[in-house]
Design a protein around this motif. Sequence first.
Motif, mmCIF file in Angstrom:
data_model
loop_
_atom_site.group_PDB
_atom_site.id
_atom_site.type_symbol
_atom_site.label_atom_id
_atom_site.label_comp_id
_atom_site.label_asym_id
_atom_site.label_seq_id
_atom_site.Cartn_x
_atom_site.Cartn_y
_atom_site.Cartn_z
ATOM 1 N N UNK A 79 0.748 -1.108 -0.010
ATOM 2 C CA UNK A 79 0.162 -0.017 -0.038
ATOM 3 C C UNK A 79 0.934 1.423 0.029
ATOM 4 N N UNK A 80 1.905 1.235 0.753
ATOM 5 C CA UNK A 80 2.674 2.317 0.643
ATOM 6 C C UNK A 80 3.409 2.680 -0.545
ATOM 7 N N UNK A 81 3.753 1.432 -1.211
ATOM 8 C CA UNK A 81 4.398 1.393 -2.128
ATOM 9 C C UNK A 81 3.733 2.159 -3.472
ATOM 10 N N UNK A 82 2.485 1.902 -3.351
ATOM 11 C CA UNK A 82 1.321 2.140 -4.425
ATOM 12 C C UNK A 82 1.534 3.823 -4.502
ATOM 13 N N UNK A 83 1.185 4.132 -2.885
ATOM 14 C CA UNK A 83 1.120 5.723 -2.712
ATOM 15 C C UNK A 83 2.393 6.098 -3.312
ATOM 16 N N UNK A 84 3.641 5.669 -2.923
ATOM 17 C CA UNK A 84 4.889 6.217 -3.214
ATOM 18 C C UNK A 84 5.070 6.474 -5.046
ATOM 19 N N UNK A 85 4.770 5.237 -5.483
ATOM 20 C CA UNK A 85 4.765 5.337 -7.084
ATOM 21 C C UNK A 85 3.906 6.363 -7.316
ATOM 22 N N UNK A 86 2.673 6.645 -7.001
ATOM 23 C CA UNK A 86 1.779 7.463 -7.563
ATOM 24 C C UNK A 86 2.595 8.944 -7.475
ATOM 25 N N UNK A 87 3.417 9.353 -6.614
ATOM 26 C CA UNK A 87 3.836 10.597 -6.171
ATOM 27 C C UNK A 87 5.597 10.621 -6.919
ATOM 28 N N UNK A 88 6.015 9.656 -7.025
ATOM 29 C CA UNK A 88 7.371 9.741 -7.290
ATOM 30 C C UNK A 88 7.910 9.240 -8.878
ATOM 31 N N UNK A 89 7.036 8.508 -9.288
ATOM 32 C CA UNK A 89 7.281 7.627 -10.609
ATOM 33 C C UNK A 89 6.527 8.038 -11.473
ATOM 34 N N UNK A 90 7.081 8.112 -12.684
ATOM 35 C CA UNK A 90 6.500 8.185 -14.281
ATOM 36 C C UNK A 90 6.798 7.156 -14.924
ATOM 37 N N UNK B 296 0.572 2.667 -11.646
ATOM 38 C CA UNK B 296 0.368 4.180 -11.372
ATOM 39 C C UNK B 296 0.053 4.693 -10.161
ATOM 40 N N UNK B 297 -0.179 3.527 -9.203
ATOM 41 C CA UNK B 297 -0.318 3.928 -7.694
ATOM 42 C C UNK B 297 -1.794 3.650 -7.452
ATOM 43 N N UNK B 298 -2.471 2.761 -8.405
ATOM 44 C CA UNK B 298 -4.085 2.629 -7.682
ATOM 45 C C UNK B 298 -4.068 1.499 -7.007
ATOM 46 N N UNK B 299 -4.448 1.529 -5.550
ATOM 47 C CA UNK B 299 -4.583 0.680 -4.523
ATOM 48 C C UNK B 299 -5.484 -0.602 -4.829
ATOM 49 N N UNK B 300 -5.301 -1.637 -3.764
ATOM 50 C CA UNK B 300 -6.276 -2.762 -4.227
ATOM 51 C C UNK B 300 -7.750 -2.187 -3.840
ATOM 52 N N UNK B 301 -7.833 -1.272 -2.935
ATOM 53 C CA UNK B 301 -9.444 -0.742 -2.777
ATOM 54 C C UNK B 301 -9.981 -0.119 -4.041
ATOM 55 N N UNK B 302 -8.997 0.718 -4.734
ATOM 56 C CA UNK B 302 -9.769 1.361 -5.842
ATOM 57 C C UNK B 302 -9.847 0.062 -6.953
ATOM 58 N N UNK B 303 -9.043 -0.783 -7.305
ATOM 59 C CA UNK B 303 -9.247 -1.803 -8.021
ATOM 60 C C UNK B 303 -10.518 -2.642 -7.829
ATOM 61 N N UNK B 304 -10.702 -2.835 -6.442
ATOM 62 C CA UNK B 304 -12.002 -3.515 -5.963
ATOM 63 C C UNK B 304 -13.292 -2.743 -6.453
ATOM 64 N N UNK B 305 -12.930 -1.305 -6.482
ATOM 65 C CA UNK B 305 -14.193 -0.416 -6.598
ATOM 66 C C UNK B 305 -14.545 -0.453 -7.976
ATOM 67 N N UNK B 306 -13.548 -0.501 -8.873
ATOM 68 C CA UNK B 306 -13.502 -0.727 -10.404
ATOM 69 C C UNK B 306 -14.193 -2.140 -10.733
#
Lengths: 224, 387
Positions: A79-90, B296-306
């Motif tokens: 979960x932290x990685x997902x958030x980190x990627x969304x802010x730091x990686x294109x 791109x950073x979509x969490x499991x919860x967001x994918x669940x919503x989709x």
Amino acid sequence: MERPLIEVENVSKSYRRDALEIPVLKNITLSVPEGEFLAFMGPSGSGKTTLLNLIAGIDKPTEGRIFVGGTDVTELSETELALWRSRNVGFIFQFYNLIPVLTALENVELPLILTPLSKKERRAHAKTALSVVGLDERLHHYPRQLSGGQEQRVAIARAIVTDPAILVADEPTGDLDKVSAEEVLALMERLNRELNKTILMVTHDPRAAERASLVRHLEKGELA
Amino acid sequence: MLELLKLLMRNTLRHKLRSVLTVFGVGVAVMAFALLRTVVTAWYAGVEASAANRLITRHAVSFVFPLPLAYRDRIAQVPGVSKVTYALWFSGVYIDKNQFFARLAVDSETFFDVYPEFLIDKEQFETFKRERNAAIIGVEIAKRYNLKIGDIMLLEGDVYPGQWQFVVRGIYQPRDQTTDPATMMFHYKYVDERVRQEAPDRAGQIGWYIVRITNPDDAAAVSEAIDKLFENSRAETKTETERAFQQNFLSAASAVITAMNIMSFVIIGIILLVLGNTMIMSARERTHEYAVLKALGFSGAKLFSLIAGESLILSVFGSAVGLLVTFPAVEGFQKALPKGWFPVFYIKPQTILFAVISGLLVGLAASLIPVRRVVATRIVEGLRHVG
């Protein structure tokens, strides 16, 4: 002395196929300063893409640590990685990977959904990103209505729209004709030069690698 | 949030034919579910209509054996009993044997006091009481045979042979949907007088007593007291609540009802399979896209919503289509049955609610496997996936 943006310390990665342990990367150590345009070259299976994935936080090393902007990405939870990627990686992929049911503008706006920006702000950012890549005339076109080069430029706009610390590009010109490939490389070069974006690119194409400020070769999972 | 909604709407419409077929598949299943539940409801209509303060006293051996009319006064003496009335199953044939509705000879003085759910105009009721061969019919019978006040109804007797002529003097309205709107009632005295002449040994006998009690909590004690009165007599009684009495009727068809009950829930399983299959196919085809979203950073919860959102859209639309079709289907089904087979036949609000809730739950459940797969798939594997 300023700390490098990316620090890869003694990273190894291996995959398990049944009982077999297949090493892909062996004890890689690497530093990338901010604003670098680094190209990884090497034969297929040398571990280029794996190294890129590890730095981008979409895979985890078997051993070693990776710091990006001071954050140890190997320590982060999913979960932290997902958030980190969304802010730091294109991300810029070989096959663009745009969402076919969304327009160019909506595709670029997609990563911004994860930010606290208002809809108006998101739209403005997405339009700016598309104008940076020269596609302000194609905002409402779907991916199927764009050429390969244009699709890749939309993908680049999507990669830069959140203003990430690093851009990772895996064979960004691999599916493009010569002219489109030149356009995309010129754009990446401009992003690096004018916007000081740190770019890590994996490529087989020596002409693409020429655009990078530094080229590193990988052979059998080791930096040459 | 709106953007996610837009994306899941477009994903839903990505394979239009598949989505339309899934919606219709769910719709047909929901319709079948609602229809089956409605049939089960119709079987239980008598039980549903039962009043807690009514007991039925019948012959201890079987409902088909009559009881002496003379029991009435003795039953009325039992403490806790507030009113006693009685009825006789007349049967008979109206027009032909396919025209079915209940025909009862009743005690016109007391019957309608005990059954307040038959709503009748006061004037019509007074006229009915004055004429010996008068009859009160349900509004459904009046509609079905286009009968009006003053019309003659000729019955060909079977249990009580001969031609019987009745004059419609009252048309009752059912108090609510659980009340049978298709019963014909006439004077017991009219029947008994003729039976007294033509078959004197059958005179003075009724089918069953309906006993209104003061306190429903005393039902068991009052029943026991009534039955005790006639112990060791030639016609011993069995008294039970109206609900238990109606349930005894259903026991003969219990296997069919159980089968229908099971089938209605099997149908829910079918909806789940139809929708689950669509969602699994869709998610597998989009493995690559979901990997991109995760990168791109979509969490499991967001994918669940989709994924769950898409599944819910299909199930909600399917349920809506199914319920819309259910109303004409139920009407058509009732018309296809012999007249009067199910006098009380309507879609219960609970059936609709249950269908809607089932649709929502199935929508969620159908997305669980694809969500689990998408979340469990590593990004690098997903990006390598060729759909």
